[in-house]
Design a protein around this motif. Structure first.
Motif, mmCIF file in Angstrom:
data_model
loop_
_atom_site.group_PDB
_atom_site.id
_atom_site.type_symbol
_atom_site.label_atom_id
_atom_site.label_comp_id
_atom_site.label_asym_id
_atom_site.label_seq_id
_atom_site.Cartn_x
_atom_site.Cartn_y
_atom_site.Cartn_z
ATOM 1 N N ALA A 6 29.349 -56.433 -64.185
ATOM 2 C CA ALA A 6 29.292 -54.976 -64.072
ATOM 3 C C ALA A 6 30.057 -54.301 -65.209
ATOM 4 O O ALA A 6 29.608 -53.289 -65.769
ATOM 5 C CB ALA A 6 29.850 -54.534 -62.722
ATOM 6 N N SER A 31 23.860 -60.658 -66.489
ATOM 7 C CA SER A 31 24.071 -61.636 -65.434
ATOM 8 C C SER A 31 25.006 -62.743 -65.928
ATOM 9 O O SER A 31 25.963 -62.464 -66.647
ATOM 10 C CB SER A 31 22.706 -62.177 -64.974
ATOM 11 O OG SER A 31 22.827 -63.063 -63.880
ATOM 12 N N ARG A 41 23.607 -62.352 -59.216
ATOM 13 C CA ARG A 41 24.866 -63.091 -59.285
ATOM 14 C C ARG A 41 24.677 -64.482 -59.887
ATOM 15 O O ARG A 41 23.577 -65.020 -59.924
ATOM 16 C CB ARG A 41 25.461 -63.260 -57.883
ATOM 17 C CG ARG A 41 26.061 -62.011 -57.302
ATOM 18 C CD ARG A 41 26.752 -62.319 -55.980
ATOM 19 N NE ARG A 41 27.439 -61.153 -55.451
ATOM 20 C CZ ARG A 41 28.296 -61.201 -54.436
ATOM 21 N NH1 ARG A 41 28.557 -62.368 -53.853
ATOM 22 N NH2 ARG A 41 28.883 -60.103 -54.018
ATOM 23 N N SER A 93 26.868 -47.658 -60.007
ATOM 24 C CA SER A 93 25.911 -48.308 -59.120
ATOM 25 C C SER A 93 24.909 -47.295 -58.644
ATOM 26 O O SER A 93 25.116 -46.089 -58.721
ATOM 27 C CB SER A 93 26.630 -48.933 -57.922
ATOM 28 O OG SER A 93 27.274 -47.941 -57.159
ATOM 29 N N LEU A 112 23.505 -52.031 -59.863
ATOM 30 C CA LEU A 112 24.086 -53.325 -59.511
ATOM 31 C C LEU A 112 23.257 -53.970 -58.401
ATOM 32 O O LEU A 112 22.836 -53.311 -57.464
ATOM 33 C CB LEU A 112 25.536 -53.158 -59.050
ATOM 34 C CG LEU A 112 26.493 -52.488 -60.041
ATOM 35 C CD1 LEU A 112 27.908 -52.489 -59.493
ATOM 36 C CD2 LEU A 112 26.435 -53.182 -61.405
ATOM 37 N N ASP A 113 23.063 -55.286 -58.521
ATOM 38 C CA ASP A 113 22.197 -55.997 -57.584
ATOM 39 C C ASP A 113 22.761 -57.400 -57.364
ATOM 40 O O ASP A 113 22.896 -58.188 -58.313
ATOM 41 C CB ASP A 113 20.784 -56.080 -58.166
ATOM 42 C CG ASP A 113 19.745 -56.542 -57.154
ATOM 43 O OD1 ASP A 113 20.083 -57.374 -56.283
ATOM 44 O OD2 ASP A 113 18.589 -56.086 -57.245
ATOM 45 N N ALA A 114 23.079 -57.737 -56.121
ATOM 46 C CA ALA A 114 23.658 -59.044 -55.796
ATOM 47 C C ALA A 114 22.709 -60.200 -56.089
ATOM 48 O O ALA A 114 23.156 -61.345 -56.232
ATOM 49 C CB ALA A 114 24.076 -59.076 -54.325
ATOM 50 N N ASP A 122 34.933 -63.464 -57.895
ATOM 51 C CA ASP A 122 34.828 -62.170 -58.578
ATOM 52 C C ASP A 122 35.977 -62.013 -59.566
ATOM 53 O O ASP A 122 37.006 -61.400 -59.265
ATOM 54 C CB ASP A 122 34.823 -61.045 -57.547
ATOM 55 C CG ASP A 122 34.121 -59.800 -58.055
ATOM 56 O OD1 ASP A 122 33.534 -59.853 -59.161
ATOM 57 O OD2 ASP A 122 34.155 -58.773 -57.350
ATOM 58 N N SER A 159 24.414 -57.982 -62.198
ATOM 59 C CA SER A 159 25.091 -58.608 -61.068
ATOM 60 C C SER A 159 26.201 -57.684 -60.586
ATOM 61 O O SER A 159 26.839 -56.978 -61.371
ATOM 62 C CB SER A 159 25.679 -59.944 -61.534
ATOM 63 O OG SER A 159 26.730 -60.371 -60.698
ATOM 64 N N ASP A 160 26.449 -57.717 -59.274
ATOM 65 C CA ASP A 160 27.521 -56.877 -58.742
ATOM 66 C C ASP A 160 28.901 -57.508 -58.906
ATOM 67 O O ASP A 160 29.905 -56.884 -58.545
ATOM 68 C CB ASP A 160 27.272 -56.553 -57.260
ATOM 69 C CG ASP A 160 27.258 -57.799 -56.377
ATOM 70 O OD1 ASP A 160 27.070 -58.914 -56.899
ATOM 71 O OD2 ASP A 160 27.431 -57.650 -55.156
#
Length: 233
Positions: free
Chosen positions: A63, A152, A84, A232, A79-81, A27, A57-58
């Motif tokens: 973000a 992304s 990623r 989010s 936000l959505d994992a 991250d 992507s989180d």
């Protein structure tokens, strides 16, 4: 119903991008140039595509980039994992030289488009599956006249495009990667057509020479200080 237009945007530059370190799920935040790219890219993207929804992507680099576009467009950010980057296991944080020295065979296999074995990397097919599931799901929640923006990561976007174009993302490498804060546009095909999405634009971005875009201007001015906390939902 489904959105007719999807725009896939790569995040801005990070310090690890600048120093050639593999990021994956690490991250890493945008650096000063990345924040400048996010701001400038958002202004250009908004003039071309007025998204009704921005999903990202989180990971913080995506973000932050999404938030810049949301501020320009007034759209909300989710936000959505699933959006990623591809996970690279033991390789995350390492440079090209460190990969070559530590895993020469796996590195060469990876460069050929094969899966690097024994490092804990996520498979390309798994990345494509989760990316496309997220993209299709959000697109289907919008009306035909609306646009979905997806922020992304480089490898994840290339794999998603391959799958959306009906290709086997596990081995097909016909889509080159995106530069930072550049985007691809896909449009929904006529009902019943195969594949059901078509690539209209690839690796579009603001009107800067690539060297200047990658390095940033000599004087970043106020843009160097810009940063917003991601939203989010």
């Amino acid at each position: 119903m489904s959105a007719r237009t999807v725009v896939l945007v790569r995040h801005g530059r990070t310090e690890w991008n600048a120093t050639g370190r593999l990021q994956g799920h690490a991250d890493v935040a945008l650096d000063d140039v990345g924040r400048w790219q996010a701001r400038r890219g958002a202004q250009t993207l908004f003039r071309r595509h007025k998204a009704s929804l921005v999903v990202a992507s989180d990971l913080v680099r995506a973000a932050q980039t999404a938030q810049a576009y949301a501020e320009a467009s007034g759209a909300r950010v989710v936000l959505d994992a699933r959006l990623r980057e591809r996970g690279f296991g033991q390789w995350e944080g390492l440079t090209h030289d460190e990969l070559v020295d530590g895993w020469p065979e796996q590195y060469e296999a990876w460069r050929r488009g094969e899966e690097p074995v024994g490092i804990g990397a996520e498979t390309k097919a798994a990345v494509a599956d989760r990316m496309v599931a997220a993209i299709r799901g959000y697109a289907e929640d919008l009306d035909a006249g609306q646009t979905l923006a997806v922020v992304s990561h480089g490898a994840a976007i290339s794999l998603a495009i391959a799958k959306l174009l009906g290709q086997d993302a596990s081995y097909w490498r016909g889509i080159a990667g995106l530069n930072n804060v550049h985007w691809s546009q896909l449009s929904r095909a006529t009902a019943g057509a195969t594949p059901d999405w078509r690539l209209v634009t690839h690796n579009a971005g603001p009107d800067y020479a690539l060297d200047e875009w990658n390095d940033g201007p000599a004087d970043l001015g106020d843009d160097a200080d810009w940063i917003s906390a991601p939203s989010s939902a």
